[in-house]
Design a protein around this motif. Structure first.
Motif, PDB file in Angstrom:
ATOM      1  N   LYS A  10       0.844  -1.207   0.000  1.00  0.00           N
ATOM      2  CA  LYS A  10       0.000   0.000   0.000  1.00  0.00           C
ATOM      3  C   LYS A  10       0.873   1.249   0.000  1.00  0.00           C
ATOM      4  O   LYS A  10       0.560   2.246  -0.658  1.00  0.00           O
ATOM      5  N   PHE A  11       1.979   1.209   0.724  1.00  0.00           N
ATOM      6  CA  PHE A  11       2.865   2.360   0.802  1.00  0.00           C
ATOM      7  C   PHE A  11       3.690   2.519  -0.469  1.00  0.00           C
ATOM      8  O   PHE A  11       3.834   3.613  -1.003  1.00  0.00           O
ATOM      9  N   MET A  12       4.240   1.405  -0.975  1.00  0.00           N
ATOM     10  CA  MET A  12       5.135   1.463  -2.118  1.00  0.00           C
ATOM     11  C   MET A  12       4.405   1.623  -3.443  1.00  0.00           C
ATOM     12  O   MET A  12       4.813   2.381  -4.308  1.00  0.00           O
ATOM     13  N   PHE A  13       3.328   0.874  -3.631  1.00  0.00           N
ATOM     14  CA  PHE A  13       2.606   0.883  -4.903  1.00  0.00           C
ATOM     15  C   PHE A  13       1.116   1.086  -4.637  1.00  0.00           C
ATOM     16  O   PHE A  13       0.325   0.147  -4.694  1.00  0.00           O
ATOM     17  N   GLY A  14       0.783   2.318  -4.314  1.00  0.00           N
ATOM     18  CA  GLY A  14      -0.598   2.637  -3.965  1.00  0.00           C
ATOM     19  C   GLY A  14      -1.581   2.324  -5.072  1.00  0.00           C
ATOM     20  O   GLY A  14      -2.712   1.890  -4.803  1.00  0.00           O
ATOM     21  N   ALA A  15      -1.180   2.503  -6.334  1.00  0.00           N
ATOM     22  CA  ALA A  15      -2.077   2.242  -7.461  1.00  0.00           C
ATOM     23  C   ALA A  15      -2.441   0.766  -7.540  1.00  0.00           C
ATOM     24  O   ALA A  15      -3.600   0.412  -7.796  1.00  0.00           O
ATOM     25  N   LEU A  16      -1.458  -0.113  -7.314  1.00  0.00           N
ATOM     26  CA  LEU A  16      -1.729  -1.552  -7.341  1.00  0.00           C
ATOM     27  C   LEU A  16      -2.653  -1.953  -6.195  1.00  0.00           C
ATOM     28  O   LEU A  16      -3.565  -2.769  -6.370  1.00  0.00           O
ATOM     29  N   TYR A  17      -2.404  -1.372  -5.027  1.00  0.00           N
ATOM     30  CA  TYR A  17      -3.228  -1.685  -3.855  1.00  0.00           C
ATOM     31  C   TYR A  17      -4.678  -1.263  -4.093  1.00  0.00           C
ATOM     32  O   TYR A  17      -5.618  -2.023  -3.823  1.00  0.00           O
ATOM     33  N   GLU A  18      -4.868  -0.049  -4.629  1.00  0.00           N
ATOM     34  CA  GLU A  18      -6.209   0.448  -4.866  1.00  0.00           C
ATOM     35  C   GLU A  18      -6.906  -0.327  -5.975  1.00  0.00           C
ATOM     36  O   GLU A  18      -8.123  -0.550  -5.928  1.00  0.00           O
ATOM     37  N   ALA A  19      -6.152  -0.770  -6.983  1.00  0.00           N
ATOM     38  CA  ALA A  19      -6.730  -1.546  -8.077  1.00  0.00           C
ATOM     39  C   ALA A  19      -7.297  -2.865  -7.570  1.00  0.00           C
ATOM     40  O   ALA A  19      -8.399  -3.280  -7.949  1.00  0.00           O
ATOM     41  N   GLU A  20      -6.554  -3.523  -6.692  1.00  0.00           N
ATOM     42  CA  GLU A  20      -7.029  -4.791  -6.138  1.00  0.00           C
ATOM     43  C   GLU A  20      -8.190  -4.575  -5.178  1.00  0.00           C
ATOM     44  O   GLU A  20      -9.152  -5.357  -5.143  1.00  0.00           O
ATOM     45  N   ARG A  21      -8.129  -3.485  -4.397  1.00  0.00           N
ATOM     46  CA  ARG A  21      -9.189  -3.209  -3.422  1.00  0.00           C
ATOM     47  C   ARG A  21     -10.514  -2.895  -4.123  1.00  0.00           C
ATOM     48  O   ARG A  21     -11.576  -3.341  -3.691  1.00  0.00           O
ATOM     49  N   LYS A  22     -10.454  -2.140  -5.227  1.00  0.00           N
ATOM     50  CA  LYS A  22     -11.667  -1.714  -5.911  1.00  0.00           C
ATOM     51  C   LYS A  22     -12.245  -2.792  -6.836  1.00  0.00           C
ATOM     52  O   LYS A  22     -13.459  -2.914  -6.981  1.00  0.00           O
ATOM     53  N   HIS A  23     -11.347  -3.561  -7.483  1.00  0.00           N
ATOM     54  CA  HIS A  23     -11.803  -4.451  -8.546  1.00  0.00           C
ATOM     55  C   HIS A  23     -11.541  -5.928  -8.279  1.00  0.00           C
ATOM     56  O   HIS A  23     -11.841  -6.767  -9.121  1.00  0.00           O
ATOM     57  N   GLY A  24     -10.969  -6.265  -7.150  1.00  0.00           N
ATOM     58  CA  GLY A  24     -10.796  -7.675  -6.797  1.00  0.00           C
ATOM     59  C   GLY A  24      -9.442  -8.252  -7.143  1.00  0.00           C
ATOM     60  O   GLY A  24      -8.883  -9.026  -6.373  1.00  0.00           O
ATOM     61  N   THR A  25      -8.898  -7.909  -8.306  1.00  0.00           N
ATOM     62  CA  THR A  25      -7.584  -8.392  -8.702  1.00  0.00           C
ATOM     63  C   THR A  25      -6.765  -7.230  -9.248  1.00  0.00           C
ATOM     64  O   THR A  25      -7.315  -6.247  -9.759  1.00  0.00           O
ATOM     65  N   VAL A  26      -5.434  -7.373  -9.194  1.00  0.00           N
ATOM     66  CA  VAL A  26      -4.553  -6.313  -9.672  1.00  0.00           C
ATOM     67  C   VAL A  26      -4.682  -6.146 -11.181  1.00  0.00           C
ATOM     68  O   VAL A  26      -4.834  -5.035 -11.697  1.00  0.00           O
ATOM     69  N   GLY A  27      -4.631  -7.282 -11.917  1.00  0.00           N
ATOM     70  CA  GLY A  27      -4.686  -7.217 -13.373  1.00  0.00           C
ATOM     71  C   GLY A  27      -5.965  -6.587 -13.891  1.00  0.00           C
ATOM     72  O   GLY A  27      -5.937  -5.680 -14.734  1.00  0.00           O
ATOM     73  N   LEU A  28      -7.107  -7.046 -13.385  1.00  0.00           N
ATOM     74  CA  LEU A  28      -8.393  -6.503 -13.815  1.00  0.00           C
ATOM     75  C   LEU A  28      -8.519  -5.035 -13.428  1.00  0.00           C
ATOM     76  O   LEU A  28      -9.022  -4.211 -14.194  1.00  0.00           O
ATOM     77  N   GLY A  29      -8.037  -4.701 -12.234  1.00  0.00           N
ATOM     78  CA  GLY A  29      -8.121  -3.320 -11.771  1.00  0.00           C
ATOM     79  C   GLY A  29      -7.305  -2.372 -12.634  1.00  0.00           C
ATOM     80  O   GLY A  29      -7.771  -1.293 -13.009  1.00  0.00           O
ATOM     81  N   LEU A  30      -6.053  -2.771 -12.977  1.00  0.00           N
ATOM     82  CA  LEU A  30      -5.209  -1.924 -13.813  1.00  0.00           C
ATOM     83  C   LEU A  30      -5.802  -1.759 -15.207  1.00  0.00           C
ATOM     84  O   LEU A  30      -5.727  -0.684 -15.808  1.00  0.00           O
ATOM     85  N   LEU A  31      -6.394  -2.844 -15.734  1.00  0.00           N
ATOM     86  CA  LEU A  31      -7.016  -2.771 -17.059  1.00  0.00           C
ATOM     87  C   LEU A  31      -8.174  -1.776 -17.059  1.00  0.00           C
ATOM     88  O   LEU A  31      -8.307  -0.944 -17.963  1.00  0.00           O
ATOM     89  N   LYS A  32      -9.035  -1.857 -16.043  1.00  0.00           N
ATOM     90  CA  LYS A  32     -10.171  -0.944 -15.952  1.00  0.00           C
ATOM     91  C   LYS A  32      -9.705   0.499 -15.775  1.00  0.00           C
ATOM     92  O   LYS A  32     -10.279   1.422 -16.373  1.00  0.00           O
TER      93      LYS A  32
END
Length: 250
Positions: free
Chosen positions: A20-42
């Motif tokens: 969460k501290f180092m890669f906030g975008a990845l953390y938020e993508a997984e939190r909002k969309h369930g998975t990192v890959g799907l979250g980043l794509l969206k």
């Protein structure tokens, strides 16, 4: 995928570093969309859609963003020299080869007093420290006044990283490999953290320059236990750096 990034950036154990501290975008993508890959794509699709809307509504010229990495011919030491010359012109003196041995804060936030290794003292309104946390903790003159801060600074973990710089005269030595560099996965259990392809980052085409980073969370296992890998230089402020420049490695 995440572990090599964490280890490459911090050199620490990926299991002990906050994503969460180092890669906030990845953390938020997984939190909002369930998975990192799907979250980043969206998020990417949403960003593209928003940019298209801006184009249609404003019809303004798109300004190319500035590069994320800068470099100076001759190295960053040119920046340091320029800053030193500018400071001297304004009457600002730089103390070279001088250590800070004590740091005393005055009451009610009225500045601080610094004691140097040459015996001189300096009264300051503000102090900006670039020392490692544990080194800064050891400078407090009155331990009782800053016990909580001192304990907090000491509790911050640190690792040592060994670096080796390689320079190849043959620009074709890398073959088809291009990019920012490579990162090593912790599951490989290697001393290697990563390799930076400096020539591709800085646009050099006449040679190949590599920065190899090793150790980190595995420094003790790969280097301390293997004393032949360590130089005879003493650690500086908790860091031990090994530098070797090879013009034409075999």
């Amino acid at each position: 995928m995440i572990s090599p990034l964490l280890c490459g950036v911090c050199g620490g154990n990926a299991k002990q570093i906050s994503v969460k501290f180092m890669f906030g975008a990845l953390y938020e993508a997984e939190r909002k969309h369930g998975t990192v890959g799907l979250g980043l794509l969206k998020e990417q699709l949403s960003s593209i859609w928003n940019r298209e809307e801006v184009k249609d509504t404003k019809r303004t010229n798109i300004v190319k963003p500035p590069p994320s990495i800068y470099y100076l011919d001759g190295g960053l030491q040119r920046l340091i020299h320029a800053l030193d010359i500018n400071n001297e012109s304004q009457g600002i003196h730089t103390n070279l080869n001088t250590q800070c041995t004590e740091l005393h804060f005055h009451e009610k936030g009225n500045g601080a007093r610094i004691v140097f290794s040459n015996g001189k003292q300096l009264e300051c309104s503000h102090v900006i420290s670039a020392l490692p946390a544990h080194k800064l903790s050891s400078l407090f003159g009155v331990k009782s006044q800053h016990s909580k801060l001192s304990q907090l600074l000491i509790s911050i973990p640190m690792v040592s990283i060994a670096t080796v710089n390689l320079s190849y005269d043959d620009p074709k030595v890398m073959g088809p490999y291009k990019g920012f560099g490579v990162l090593s996965s912790p599951i490989e259990k290697l001393s290697l953290l990563g390799i930076i392809f400096n020539n591709y980052i800085y646009g050099h085409s006449d040679r190949v320059d590599l920065t190899v980073m090793m150790g980190g969370y595995g420094f003790n296992e790969h280097f301390v236990k293997n004393s032949k890998c360590l130089s005879e230089e003493k650690p500086c402020n908790g860091y031990r750096t090994i530098n070797r420049n090879n013009k034409k490695p075999k």
